[in-house]
Design an enzyme around this catalytic site. Structure first.
Site, mmCIF file in Angstrom:
data_model
loop_
_atom_site.group_PDB
_atom_site.id
_atom_site.type_symbol
_atom_site.label_atom_id
_atom_site.label_comp_id
_atom_site.label_asym_id
_atom_site.label_seq_id
_atom_site.Cartn_x
_atom_site.Cartn_y
_atom_site.Cartn_z
ATOM 1 N N HIS A 175 0.807 -1.225 0.000
ATOM 2 C CA HIS A 175 0.000 0.000 0.000
ATOM 3 C C HIS A 175 0.841 1.277 0.000
ATOM 4 O O HIS A 175 0.556 2.233 0.714
ATOM 5 C CB HIS A 175 -0.957 -0.006 1.195
ATOM 6 C CG HIS A 175 -2.024 -1.069 1.108
ATOM 7 N ND1 HIS A 175 -2.470 -1.602 -0.083
ATOM 8 C CD2 HIS A 175 -2.757 -1.703 2.083
ATOM 9 C CE1 HIS A 175 -3.411 -2.494 0.146
ATOM 10 N NE2 HIS A 175 -3.601 -2.592 1.443
ATOM 11 N N HIS A 254 -9.772 1.958 0.515
ATOM 12 C CA HIS A 254 -9.728 0.807 1.417
ATOM 13 C C HIS A 254 -10.916 0.801 2.385
ATOM 14 O O HIS A 254 -10.771 0.456 3.571
ATOM 15 C CB HIS A 254 -8.402 0.805 2.175
ATOM 16 C CG HIS A 254 -7.903 -0.555 2.527
ATOM 17 N ND1 HIS A 254 -8.569 -1.398 3.393
ATOM 18 C CD2 HIS A 254 -6.808 -1.242 2.121
ATOM 19 C CE1 HIS A 254 -7.891 -2.519 3.519
ATOM 20 N NE2 HIS A 254 -6.817 -2.458 2.761
ATOM 21 N N GLU A 399 -11.556 -3.716 -2.902
ATOM 22 C CA GLU A 399 -10.564 -2.740 -3.335
ATOM 23 C C GLU A 399 -10.344 -2.910 -4.834
ATOM 24 O O GLU A 399 -9.705 -3.864 -5.270
ATOM 25 C CB GLU A 399 -9.251 -2.966 -2.586
ATOM 26 C CG GLU A 399 -9.376 -2.924 -1.082
ATOM 27 C CD GLU A 399 -8.226 -3.644 -0.390
ATOM 28 O OE1 GLU A 399 -7.057 -3.377 -0.710
ATOM 29 O OE2 GLU A 399 -8.505 -4.511 0.454
HETATM 30 C C1 GAL Z 1 -5.479 -5.405 2.497
HETATM 31 C C2 GAL Z 1 -4.473 -6.477 2.304
HETATM 32 C C3 GAL Z 1 -4.439 -7.269 3.589
HETATM 33 C C4 GAL Z 1 -4.106 -6.372 4.757
HETATM 34 C C5 GAL Z 1 -5.046 -5.204 4.772
HETATM 35 C C6 GAL Z 1 -4.706 -4.181 5.810
HETATM 36 O O1 GAL Z 1 -5.593 -4.653 1.326
HETATM 37 O O2 GAL Z 1 -4.767 -7.285 1.200
HETATM 38 O O3 GAL Z 1 -3.504 -8.323 3.489
HETATM 39 O O4 GAL Z 1 -2.792 -5.959 4.672
HETATM 40 O O5 GAL Z 1 -5.052 -4.565 3.540
HETATM 41 O O6 GAL Z 1 -4.693 -4.701 7.093
#
Ligand code: GAL
Length: 445
Positions: A175, A254, A399
């Site tokens: 991210h 998110h 997402e």
């Molecule tokens: C998601 C990701 C997860 C986790 C989450 C945040 O997008 O795929 O593995 O990291 O974000 O806790």
């Protein structure tokens, strides 16, 4: 090989984009005809947008904006992380329900989103970690293996250059790094017109930011319409001259949804359908692994028809007759995968519904994939906006994005490009639309 200015192609989508573009530039001009929003259910509704101070972060003022549709929808968004804090929609009895997981205060977001950077685990080590609740993710959503990639581009000055990024998720970059776009204060401007209100949030991410090449300017425009839609448009420009450094970009939002209300507990019984025949299997580092795309048929990953999210997540008997925990669900402790969306252009990606409230979420996007994540890392240590704790499956994300780890597959068949050349702009849109109604039993993707 690289992004073009990608605008949705269907007539409906094209209209929507025209309206949004006008809406972000000409506040109160009345230039956007109501007809630009086909399907308005509430033609006499009056959307509103207001703001209030929400605190300070590193000497910068942070505000909380409230956008209402005039038809029962209310969304609060902060310019810290360009983050959706709450999302209220009417249920089938007209009661207002907050369907987005979030925190009550700015300091909660700062503590949660900055913990990778500060090294101060919040609230305790071994907890839920960075949730990214409702945040804008950039410059690159999802994982890049081995926290590095080698640029592959043409008409650029950095073909073949290898970039090292922060390792903030084991050996991966997740991210956008330790200080991704969810940790920034964005500058804001508001606009409104017939049928909508909009909040445009912008920032410039310099060359070298979190290790990524090229300065880019990002604008995320949140639009709330009288049709109870939250539209999220991304416009990202590589500020390098034509022929200069290329970069990789992959923005997403998110939001975690719980269509019975953010405090209501597990989403196991909520229905979900995803417009995808294939998904991306992952290795134990959560990186897509060969053969990269597998059929969902006969697996717990088959959401081609609406089914309760929890139906197969604990089921050791697979529809194909095999039994035992499904390995991909073991790796991720639930769903945390990319679904390869069918079709292209702006289209319906997923539908979800809570049968109690009747609240139904329609997700549209022009992106090639969607990461469906069942909140597996939530461990009960976080108190949400409604004063309750969040645990595994308290919410789910959809997402919309490019495929994880795409920078290691630039130019390969089956991997839509995430390369943005100097002078180019990526434009992309995702819509979350809310209705109430009868139980969804099927729909024609
Ligand atoms: C998601 C990701 C997860 C986790 C989450 C945040 O997008 O795929 O593995 O990291 O974000 O806790």
């Amino acid at each position: 090989m690289s992004y073009q200015s990608r605008l949705p192609k269907s007539p409906l989508a094209a209209l929507a984009v025209v309206a949004l573009a006008a809406g972000t530039t000409t506040a109160l001009s009345g230039a956007v005809p109501a007809a630009a929003f086909p399907g308005i259910h509430h033609p006499h509704a009056h959307p509103t947008i207001t703001s209030q101070p929400w605190g300070d972060f590193e000497g910068q003022t942070v505000d909380l904006y409230t956008l209402t549709s005039g038809a029962g929808m209310k969304v609060t968004i902060t310019n810290f992380g360009a983050t959706v804090q709450s999302l209220w929609v009417p249920d089938r009895r007209g009661r207002s329900v907050d369907v987005a997981l979030g925190f009550p205060t700015l300091s909660d977001y700062v503590n949660d989103f900055l913990q990778q950077h500060t090294g101060v685990a919040w609230p305790l080590s071994g907890g839920s970690g960075d949730t990214y609740f409702g945040a804008t993710i950039g410059r690159y959503a999802n994982r890049i293996a081995d926290h590095s990639f080698t640029m592959v581009c043409s008409n650029c000055s950095n073909n073949g250059v290898t970039y090292t990024l922060p390792a903030n998720n084991g050996t991966n970059t997740l991210h956008g790094g330790d200080l991704g776009w969810n940790t920034k204060v964005w500058s804001a401007s508001t606009s409104q017109g017939p049928g909508y209100v909009a909040l445009a949030l912008s920032l410039t991410s310099p060359d070298g930011d979190e290790g990524f090449p090229a300065s880019v300017t990002a604008t995320v425009t949140y639009t709330v319409t009288t049709d109870n839609e939250l539209r999220i448009r991304y416009d990202i420009t590589n500020n390098e001259p034509v022929g200069g450094k290329a970069t990789v970009v992959n923005p997403t939002n998110h939001l975690y949804f719980n269509l019975a209300g953010e405090s209501s507990g597990p989403v196991f019984d909520q229905l979900l359908a995803i417009n995808a025949d294939r998904y991306s299997p992952i290795d134990t580092n959560f990186i897509p692994t060969a053969p990269y795309q597998l059929s969902v048929a006969g697996t717990p990953f088959d959401f081609r028809h609406p089914k309760p999210i929890g139906r197969d997540i604990t089921n050791v008997s697979s529809p194909d007759g095999t039994s035992g925990p499904f390995p991909q669900l073991v790796i991720a402790h639930g769903y945390d995968h990319n679904w390869v969306l069918n079709g292209s252009g702006y289209r319906l990606a997923a539908v979800a519904q809570d049968r109690g409230t009747g609240i139904t979420l329609w997700t549209y996007t022009d992106q090639p994939g969607v990461q469906f994540y069942s909140g597996n890392f939530l461990v009960g240590d976080l108190t949400g906006t409604g004063g309750h704790t969040y645990r595994q499956t308290s919410g789910f994300t959809l997402e919309t994005q490019h495929f994880p780890d795409s920078p290691h597959h630039i130019g390969e068949p089956g991997w839509p490009s995430v390369v943005l050349n100097g002078g180019q702009t990526l434009s992309s849109m995702t819509t979350y639309r809310f209705t109430t109604g009868g139980t969804i039993t099927h729909f024609g993707f």
